[in-house]
Design an enzyme around this catalytic site. Structure first.
Site, PDB file in Angstrom:
ATOM      1  N   HIS A  60       0.883  -1.179   0.000  1.00  0.00           N
ATOM      2  CA  HIS A  60       0.000   0.000   0.000  1.00  0.00           C
ATOM      3  C   HIS A  60       0.912   1.218   0.000  1.00  0.00           C
ATOM      4  O   HIS A  60       1.551   1.497   1.015  1.00  0.00           O
ATOM      5  CB  HIS A  60      -0.875   0.021   1.263  1.00  0.00           C
ATOM      6  CG  HIS A  60      -1.729  -1.204   1.433  1.00  0.00           C
ATOM      7  ND1 HIS A  60      -3.035  -1.273   1.012  1.00  0.00           N
ATOM      8  CD2 HIS A  60      -1.450  -2.415   1.971  1.00  0.00           C
ATOM      9  CE1 HIS A  60      -3.541  -2.471   1.294  1.00  0.00           C
ATOM     10  NE2 HIS A  60      -2.595  -3.181   1.882  1.00  0.00           N
ATOM     11  N   PHE A  61       0.991   1.906  -1.151  1.00  0.00           N
ATOM     12  CA  PHE A  61       1.923   3.038  -1.264  1.00  0.00           C
ATOM     13  C   PHE A  61       1.216   4.392  -1.170  1.00  0.00           C
ATOM     14  O   PHE A  61       1.823   5.442  -1.355  1.00  0.00           O
ATOM     15  CB  PHE A  61       2.769   2.925  -2.535  1.00  0.00           C
ATOM     16  CG  PHE A  61       3.886   1.899  -2.428  1.00  0.00           C
ATOM     17  CD1 PHE A  61       4.152   1.236  -1.238  1.00  0.00           C
ATOM     18  CD2 PHE A  61       4.691   1.601  -3.517  1.00  0.00           C
ATOM     19  CE1 PHE A  61       5.183   0.295  -1.135  1.00  0.00           C
ATOM     20  CE2 PHE A  61       5.726   0.682  -3.426  1.00  0.00           C
ATOM     21  CZ  PHE A  61       5.972   0.018  -2.242  1.00  0.00           C
ATOM     22  N   HIS A 228      -2.200 -12.678   2.866  1.00  0.00           N
ATOM     23  CA  HIS A 228      -1.827 -12.674   4.293  1.00  0.00           C
ATOM     24  C   HIS A 228      -2.562 -13.708   5.180  1.00  0.00           C
ATOM     25  O   HIS A 228      -3.415 -13.358   5.996  1.00  0.00           O
ATOM     26  CB  HIS A 228      -1.938 -11.288   4.908  1.00  0.00           C
ATOM     27  CG  HIS A 228      -3.116 -10.444   4.501  1.00  0.00           C
ATOM     28  ND1 HIS A 228      -4.385 -10.925   4.398  1.00  0.00           N
ATOM     29  CD2 HIS A 228      -3.182  -9.123   4.200  1.00  0.00           C
ATOM     30  CE1 HIS A 228      -5.185  -9.945   4.044  1.00  0.00           C
ATOM     31  NE2 HIS A 228      -4.481  -8.850   3.918  1.00  0.00           N
ATOM     32  N   ASP A 298       2.565  -6.810   2.581  1.00  0.00           N
ATOM     33  CA  ASP A 298       1.416  -5.986   2.993  1.00  0.00           C
ATOM     34  C   ASP A 298       1.918  -4.668   3.612  1.00  0.00           C
ATOM     35  O   ASP A 298       1.329  -4.158   4.577  1.00  0.00           O
ATOM     36  CB  ASP A 298       0.499  -6.737   3.966  1.00  0.00           C
ATOM     37  CG  ASP A 298      -0.855  -6.049   4.148  1.00  0.00           C
ATOM     38  OD1 ASP A 298      -1.152  -5.106   3.391  1.00  0.00           O
ATOM     39  OD2 ASP A 298      -1.611  -6.451   5.053  1.00  0.00           O
TER      40      ASP A 298
END
Ligand code: DOR
Length: 440
Positions: A60-61, A228, A298
């Site tokens: 998640h950037f 995950h 993640d």
């Protein structure tokens, strides 16, 4: 321009051997104990191991819209340092990546900013079926079957049935059952103890949603990748579906457990939540047994200020791209896994799961995304040295043995001994979904 990396121990798909690797332009041109090609430059890598660049398929950037937490420039620099040469980013940005136009916008943004290669999932909303069907230039569709950070949630059975029945891109999902989480949260309303996070997002929540997703994938014969894995129960479910779908583990679900809340508090609050040491062990065993194929991070940064809010105002998620390879190499140094396994879990398997073209292995014709690692280098993870925008790590203070020391993206050296070359840009990764995925 041709460059020879000589004297490294090279991790190939079938063997690990001392060999020379010649880079020509963006590609690997030759892999041979005695390379023949004439070269312009030679790098002596004696004592080091050469591996394919890590492909992190779950990050998640935060760009666009949440760039006070992270952005593509900072995160991709962290990738270069961490040996991650390609990332696949999740759609819970602001706005969400839930249309083809927004997907194209993100690809344009990354082409300007990213120091490593990139790709972006398209997110399901329950009302964007046409977009999901039209999407191209994407590894796949992300569904939140259970809400997490942001408001992407698809919980209605009918909407899920349509997505699995009518789309063709591979699907991956975050699986935590919404009704179970809400009921647990109501029962524990008023708590300020972060340890309750694992009672709210409990074993049952993970199991129920994962079973639901597997059922959908099986009935609709849709390619599916479970993100995950946090419980041993899900590993048992994977054993019942061996060869039918794929799954991944994150370093935090291998290395932290509920026992760590006392030490690290909300820094290790994430979704799915931490579980027990017994769960950690079963996930490790699932990886060794091939029931899980991928290790990815993640990477989900929030500012330290946000993380230190009292639970439950504190957001879920932690940064990891910068240290994930080192964390796993450190585990190899402790005998918990081998370098060969790490290369499979972090490089080869994600390339196969998402149908990457020419990535994930050291072989002539493949992209020259390469990492030199020093298995003996010991270095401490320190908040002040993190390149991510949030500049903290839950592993702060830990000394790890085994670090990436030099990284190439498409034949361009982007990182060496602590320095990132900010002139380097990665490229949009290409996917050929006719390859059929990990089992194709
Ligand atoms: O802990 C998490 N944080 N899990 C997720 O699935 C989302 C992520 C985020 O975006 O913050």
């Amino acid at each position: 321009m041709r460059t020879l990396i000589k004297n490294a121990t090279v991790v190939l798909p079938t063997e690990t051997l001392r060999a020379g690797v010649v880079i020509e332009g963006q590609k690997i041109a030759e892999v041979d104990p005695a390379p023949q090609l004439r070269v312009d430059e030679t790098i002596d890598a004696l004592g080091l191991h050469l591996i394919p660049g890590v492909i992190d398929d779950q990050v998640h950037f935060r760009e666009p819209g949440l760039t006070h937490k992270e952005d593509i420039a900072h995160a991709s620099r962290a990738c270069a340092k961490g040996g991650v040469t390609t990332f696949l980013e999740m759609p819970n940005t602001k706005p969400t990546t839930t249309t083809c136009d927004r997907l194209a916008d993100k690809l344009t943004l990354a082409a300007g900013e990213s120091r490593v290669n990139f790709g972006f999932y398209i997110g399901a909303t329950g009302a964007n079926l046409l977009e999901l069907k039209a999407a191209q230039r994407s590894p796949g569709i992300k569904i939140f079957i259970g809400s997490s950070t942001g408001d992407l949630l698809v919980d209605e059975q009918e909407a899920l049935e349509h997505i699995f029945a009518e789309t063709t891109l591979p699907i991956c999902a975050h699986c935590e059952d919404e009704a179970t989480v809400r009921a647990n949260a109501a029962r524990l309303a008023g708590t300020t103890d972060v340890a309750d996070h694992s009672k709210i997002r409990d074993h049952a929540a993970a199991f129920i949603a994962t079973k639901r997703a597997f059922d959908l994938a099986r009935r609709h014969r849709h390619r599916f990748h479970l993100l995950h894995v946090s419980t041993g129960d899900e590993v048992d479910l994977l054993a019942d579906h061996a060869g039918l779908l794929t799954a991944e583990a994150c370093p935090h679900h291998l290395l932290f457990s509920t026992a760590d809340y006392a030490r690290l508090g909300t820094l290790v609050q994430m979704n799915p939540s931490l579980k027990t040491v017994g769960d950690n062990e079963k996930i490790w065993q699932g990886l060794r047994d091939g029931l899980l194929q991928v290790v990815a991070t993640d990477h989900a940064p929030h500012t330290l200020e946000e993380k230190l809010l009292p639970y439950p105002q504190s957001p879920s998620g932690l940064p990891a791209v910068e240290n994930s390879l080192a964390l796993m190499l450190d585990q190899a140094s402790r005998g918990r896994c081998t370098l060969r396994q790490i290369v499979h879990w972090m490089c080869e398997a994600p390339a196969r799961v998402w149908d990457f073209v020419d990535k994930g292995r050291i072989e002539p014709g493949y992209d020259a995304d390469l990492v030199l690692v020093d298995l003996n280098k010991e270095q401490q993870v320190l908040n002040g040295e993190q390149l991510t925008k949030c500049r903290w790590s839950p592993w702060h203070g830990e000394t790890l043995r085994g670090w990436p020391v030099r990284t190439w993206v498409l034949g361009q050296q982007v990182f060496q001994d602590g320095r990132v070359d900010d002139s380097v840009r990665g490229q949009e990764a290409r996917f050929d979904h006719s390859l059929g995925g990990y089992w194709g």
